[in-house]
Design a protein around this motif. Sequence first.
Motif, PDB file in Angstrom:
ATOM      1  N   ALA A 158       0.868  -1.186   0.000  1.00  0.00           N
ATOM      2  CA  ALA A 158       0.000   0.000   0.000  1.00  0.00           C
ATOM      3  C   ALA A 158       0.905   1.236   0.000  1.00  0.00           C
ATOM      4  O   ALA A 158       1.320   1.694   1.073  1.00  0.00           O
ATOM      5  CB  ALA A 158      -0.916  -0.016   1.213  1.00  0.00           C
ATOM      6  N   PRO A 159       1.234   1.779  -1.197  1.00  0.00           N
ATOM      7  CA  PRO A 159       2.256   2.838  -1.286  1.00  0.00           C
ATOM      8  C   PRO A 159       1.886   4.169  -0.642  1.00  0.00           C
ATOM      9  O   PRO A 159       2.774   4.947  -0.297  1.00  0.00           O
ATOM     10  CB  PRO A 159       2.464   3.006  -2.793  1.00  0.00           C
ATOM     11  CG  PRO A 159       1.258   2.443  -3.426  1.00  0.00           C
ATOM     12  CD  PRO A 159       0.743   1.390  -2.519  1.00  0.00           C
ATOM     13  N   GLU A 160       0.591   4.457  -0.479  1.00  0.00           N
ATOM     14  CA  GLU A 160       0.182   5.721   0.145  1.00  0.00           C
ATOM     15  C   GLU A 160      -0.139   5.538   1.627  1.00  0.00           C
ATOM     16  O   GLU A 160       0.163   6.404   2.445  1.00  0.00           O
ATOM     17  CB  GLU A 160      -1.034   6.316  -0.576  1.00  0.00           C
ATOM     18  CG  GLU A 160      -0.759   6.747  -2.015  1.00  0.00           C
ATOM     19  CD  GLU A 160       0.269   7.865  -2.131  1.00  0.00           C
ATOM     20  OE1 GLU A 160       0.445   8.633  -1.169  1.00  0.00           O
ATOM     21  OE2 GLU A 160       0.917   7.956  -3.187  1.00  0.00           O
ATOM     22  N   ALA A 161      -0.774   4.419   1.962  1.00  0.00           N
ATOM     23  CA  ALA A 161      -1.203   4.201   3.354  1.00  0.00           C
ATOM     24  C   ALA A 161      -0.017   4.153   4.318  1.00  0.00           C
ATOM     25  O   ALA A 161      -0.184   4.370   5.520  1.00  0.00           O
ATOM     26  CB  ALA A 161      -2.022   2.922   3.462  1.00  0.00           C
ATOM     27  N   ARG A 172       1.989   6.279   4.816  1.00  0.00           N
ATOM     28  CA  ARG A 172       2.119   7.613   5.441  1.00  0.00           C
ATOM     29  C   ARG A 172       1.438   7.668   6.810  1.00  0.00           C
ATOM     30  O   ARG A 172       1.704   8.574   7.598  1.00  0.00           O
ATOM     31  CB  ARG A 172       1.514   8.681   4.523  1.00  0.00           C
ATOM     32  CG  ARG A 172       2.223   8.834   3.200  1.00  0.00           C
ATOM     33  CD  ARG A 172       1.478   9.802   2.304  1.00  0.00           C
ATOM     34  NE  ARG A 172       1.896   9.675   0.919  1.00  0.00           N
ATOM     35  CZ  ARG A 172       2.951  10.299   0.403  1.00  0.00           C
ATOM     36  NH1 ARG A 172       3.660  11.095   1.153  1.00  0.00           N
ATOM     37  NH2 ARG A 172       3.289  10.129  -0.861  1.00  0.00           N
ATOM     38  N   ALA A 207      -4.985  -3.143   7.626  1.00  0.00           N
ATOM     39  CA  ALA A 207      -6.013  -3.573   6.670  1.00  0.00           C
ATOM     40  C   ALA A 207      -5.580  -3.262   5.237  1.00  0.00           C
ATOM     41  O   ALA A 207      -5.842  -4.048   4.322  1.00  0.00           O
ATOM     42  CB  ALA A 207      -7.333  -2.888   6.988  1.00  0.00           C
ATOM     43  N   ALA A 208      -4.889  -2.114   5.051  1.00  0.00           N
ATOM     44  CA  ALA A 208      -4.439  -1.745   3.701  1.00  0.00           C
ATOM     45  C   ALA A 208      -3.177  -2.510   3.302  1.00  0.00           C
ATOM     46  O   ALA A 208      -3.035  -2.938   2.162  1.00  0.00           O
ATOM     47  CB  ALA A 208      -4.182  -0.242   3.640  1.00  0.00           C
TER      48      ALA A 208
END
Lengths: 58, 234
Positions: B41-44, B46, B107-108
């Motif tokens: 999950a490349p954004e989560a 963060r 979860a992500a």
Amino acid sequence: MDDMLALALAYGLLIALLLGHSILTALRMKDLDARLEAAVESMESASKVREGSDLSEE
Amino acid sequence: MSAADRAIPWLIGIGSLGLLVTVYLALVEAPAMGENAGFTAPEAYRILFIHVPFAWVSFTGFALLFGGSLAWYLRRSEAGWRLGVTGARLGLLYSLGVLISGPIWGAAEWGTPWDFADVRLNTFAVLAGVALFVALGERNSEDTAEIRDSLSAVGIFGFGLVPLTYMATRWWQERHPGPVLGGGEDSGIDPFILQIWLIGAASMQILFIGQTLMTMRLLRMENEVEKMLTMLEA
């Protein structure tokens, strides 16, 4: 869970948690200030009544 | 008003401002992490910029709970009791932050919000339970020395979970990521990411100190109101 949804949800909930805590604490502080003020007034009026009754007894 | 009371709005203001900077750096300046960096999950990822400082600061709350409980238990210190209650309340607040953000990221990234076989996740949840028990117990019970003793004992023994939680990813690493600081040859982190974490942790710690002083003041005021009401009734 969707990548962006997770990011938005987590940041939204954490900001809500910190803000919620600050608001609740400020409200409790305000409530306590009012109670403290009322208690001080009650004590002052009680002492005045006591002084009055002491004078009338004399 | 004491110097500590006067410092409260400053500490809370500076801490909040620092947190806003952290959120900006985390969401805008930090690079996305693709699969080549080991993230699905490349954004989560963060979320971790704020999850980790929440976790570090929650340990400060547990330390206050421990120190305050000990001061009450050994010296019958009123200030110690107030410090312990403050630690329980704020430890709970910050551990809730960890328990909200962690499972969302899980979860992500992992496809599941929780892993009941992961020691770090479970000992941390129990630690949050300790803080919840003390915070609710103090609020909903009569204020007697016996109740204070019982809650302090929970605070003192519950603190034993702190080193266990800290070491859990070193001894039994399952799903929770391993240590990135002081974790041996395989550990380490990008300096920019570390910088954002440190700004976040410092800001949150400043905010925490402000909240600690504010909660201590609140408890002191509650105590004064109680005393006055007792005097009036008598």
